[in-house]
Write a protein that holds these residues in place. Structure first.
Motif, PDB file in Angstrom:
ATOM      1  N   LEU A  84       0.839  -1.196   0.000  1.00  0.00           N
ATOM      2  CA  LEU A  84       0.000   0.000   0.000  1.00  0.00           C
ATOM      3  C   LEU A  84       0.873   1.246   0.000  1.00  0.00           C
ATOM      4  CD1 LEU A  84      -2.919   1.129   0.227  1.00  0.00           C
ATOM      5  CD2 LEU A  84      -2.568   1.182   2.695  1.00  0.00           C
ATOM      6  N   GLN A  85       0.692   2.087  -1.023  1.00  0.00           N
ATOM      7  CA  GLN A  85       1.476   3.313  -1.130  1.00  0.00           C
ATOM      8  C   GLN A  85       0.613   4.561  -1.230  1.00  0.00           C
ATOM      9  OE1 GLN A  85       4.575   3.136  -4.071  1.00  0.00           O
ATOM     10  NE2 GLN A  85       4.997   1.015  -3.617  1.00  0.00           N
ATOM     11  N   GLY A  86      -0.683   4.385  -1.440  1.00  0.00           N
ATOM     12  CA  GLY A  86      -1.551   5.541  -1.556  1.00  0.00           C
ATOM     13  C   GLY A  86      -2.885   5.297  -0.890  1.00  0.00           C
ATOM     14  N   MET A  87      -3.428   6.344  -0.283  1.00  0.00           N
ATOM     15  CA  MET A  87      -4.738   6.238   0.339  1.00  0.00           C
ATOM     16  C   MET A  87      -5.490   7.532   0.083  1.00  0.00           C
ATOM     17  SD  MET A  87      -5.874   5.148   4.196  1.00  0.00           S
ATOM     18  CE  MET A  87      -4.991   6.448   5.024  1.00  0.00           C
ATOM     19  N   GLY A  88      -6.718   7.395  -0.382  1.00  0.00           N
ATOM     20  CA  GLY A  88      -7.537   8.566  -0.642  1.00  0.00           C
ATOM     21  C   GLY A  88      -8.901   8.440   0.007  1.00  0.00           C
ATOM     22  N   LEU A  89      -9.256   9.417   0.790  1.00  0.00           N
ATOM     23  CA  LEU A  89     -10.596   9.523   1.365  1.00  0.00           C
ATOM     24  C   LEU A  89     -11.243  10.737   0.708  1.00  0.00           C
ATOM     25  CD1 LEU A  89      -9.679   8.986   5.116  1.00  0.00           C
ATOM     26  CD2 LEU A  89     -10.770   7.339   3.603  1.00  0.00           C
ATOM     27  N   TYR A  90     -12.053  10.492  -0.287  1.00  0.00           N
ATOM     28  CA  TYR A  90     -12.666  11.562  -1.053  1.00  0.00           C
ATOM     29  C   TYR A  90     -14.126  11.738  -0.658  1.00  0.00           C
ATOM     30  CZ  TYR A  90      -8.785  11.018  -4.363  1.00  0.00           C
ATOM     31  OH  TYR A  90      -7.557  10.937  -4.943  1.00  0.00           O
ATOM     32  N   HIS A  91     -14.505  12.927  -0.240  1.00  0.00           N
ATOM     33  CA  HIS A  91     -15.902  13.289  -0.015  1.00  0.00           C
ATOM     34  C   HIS A  91     -16.627  12.300   0.891  1.00  0.00           C
ATOM     35  CE1 HIS A  91     -15.114  16.323  -2.971  1.00  0.00           C
ATOM     36  NE2 HIS A  91     -14.725  15.390  -3.814  1.00  0.00           N
ATOM     37  N   ASN A  92     -16.029  12.057   2.032  1.00  0.00           N
ATOM     38  CA  ASN A  92     -16.630  11.212   3.070  1.00  0.00           C
ATOM     39  C   ASN A  92     -16.709  12.011   4.364  1.00  0.00           C
ATOM     40  OD1 ASN A  92     -16.944   8.312   2.004  1.00  0.00           O
ATOM     41  ND2 ASN A  92     -14.906   8.890   1.321  1.00  0.00           N
ATOM     42  N   PRO A  93     -17.595  13.022   4.426  1.00  0.00           N
ATOM     43  CA  PRO A  93     -17.620  13.904   5.590  1.00  0.00           C
ATOM     44  C   PRO A  93     -17.984  13.222   6.899  1.00  0.00           C
ATOM     45  CG  PRO A  93     -19.473  14.381   4.150  1.00  0.00           C
ATOM     46  CD  PRO A  93     -18.596  13.409   3.420  1.00  0.00           C
ATOM     47  N   LYS A  94     -18.549  12.024   6.842  1.00  0.00           N
ATOM     48  CA  LYS A  94     -18.888  11.314   8.077  1.00  0.00           C
ATOM     49  C   LYS A  94     -17.662  10.689   8.733  1.00  0.00           C
ATOM     50  CE  LYS A  94     -23.617  10.271   6.708  1.00  0.00           C
ATOM     51  NZ  LYS A  94     -24.576   9.178   6.463  1.00  0.00           N
ATOM     52  N   VAL A  95     -16.539  10.672   8.033  1.00  0.00           N
ATOM     53  CA  VAL A  95     -15.304  10.174   8.652  1.00  0.00           C
ATOM     54  C   VAL A  95     -14.929  11.098   9.803  1.00  0.00           C
ATOM     55  CG1 VAL A  95     -12.829   9.790   8.313  1.00  0.00           C
ATOM     56  CG2 VAL A  95     -14.458   8.973   6.613  1.00  0.00           C
TER      57      VAL A  95
END
Length: 133
Positions: free
Chosen positions: A45-56
């Motif tokens: 794993l080299q990349g992580m994206g949390l896009y438009h998840n405001p409940k996080v």
């Protein structure tokens, strides 16, 4: 490079016979992801994206940051945290991960559209990144 991207799916992509899929992950989803990160299940794993998840929110980011901070090595090259409902509390959690050397390989960081992050949060993170320089 192996990347994990979590973003709300288009309603068109959800099968018609499935009615209970939420378009957003929440703190619970962040906890499950943190568990996987903490156990280093995906060593590539080299990349992580949390896009438009405001409940996080800050709470979910703090859990993820703790998991990243507890790994045996720095692994992410790209971290995208866009519109997850983060404030300066979440920024402080990221600052801690940097301080513990777990984002040393990071080449790209995107923190856009987190409207509760202030200049103070960005400055503190930038100073920690610069200190690790």
């Amino acid at each position: 490079m192996f990347s994990l991207i979590l973003w709300p799916p288009s309603r068109d992509l959800i099968p018609r016979n499935v009615s209970s899929i939420s378009p957003f992950i929440s703190v619970e989803g962040a906890r499950a992801l943190a568990d996987v990160i903490g156990r280093e299940v995906f060593p590539a794993l080299q990349g992580m994206g949390l896009y438009h998840n405001p409940k996080v929110s800050d709470e979910g980011l703090i859990v993820l940051a703790e998991a990243m901070g507890n790994t045996s090595r720095s692994f992410l090259r790209k971290l995208v945290i866009v519109n997850i409902g983060m404030s300066d509390r979440g920024m402080a959690a990221l600052e801690s991960v940097v301080r513990h050397g777990r984002l040393e390989r990071l080449e790209e960081l995107n923190l856009s559209n987190n409207k509760s992050v202030t200049d103070d949060g960005i400055i503190a993170l930038a100073q920690e990144i610069d200190a690790r320089g």
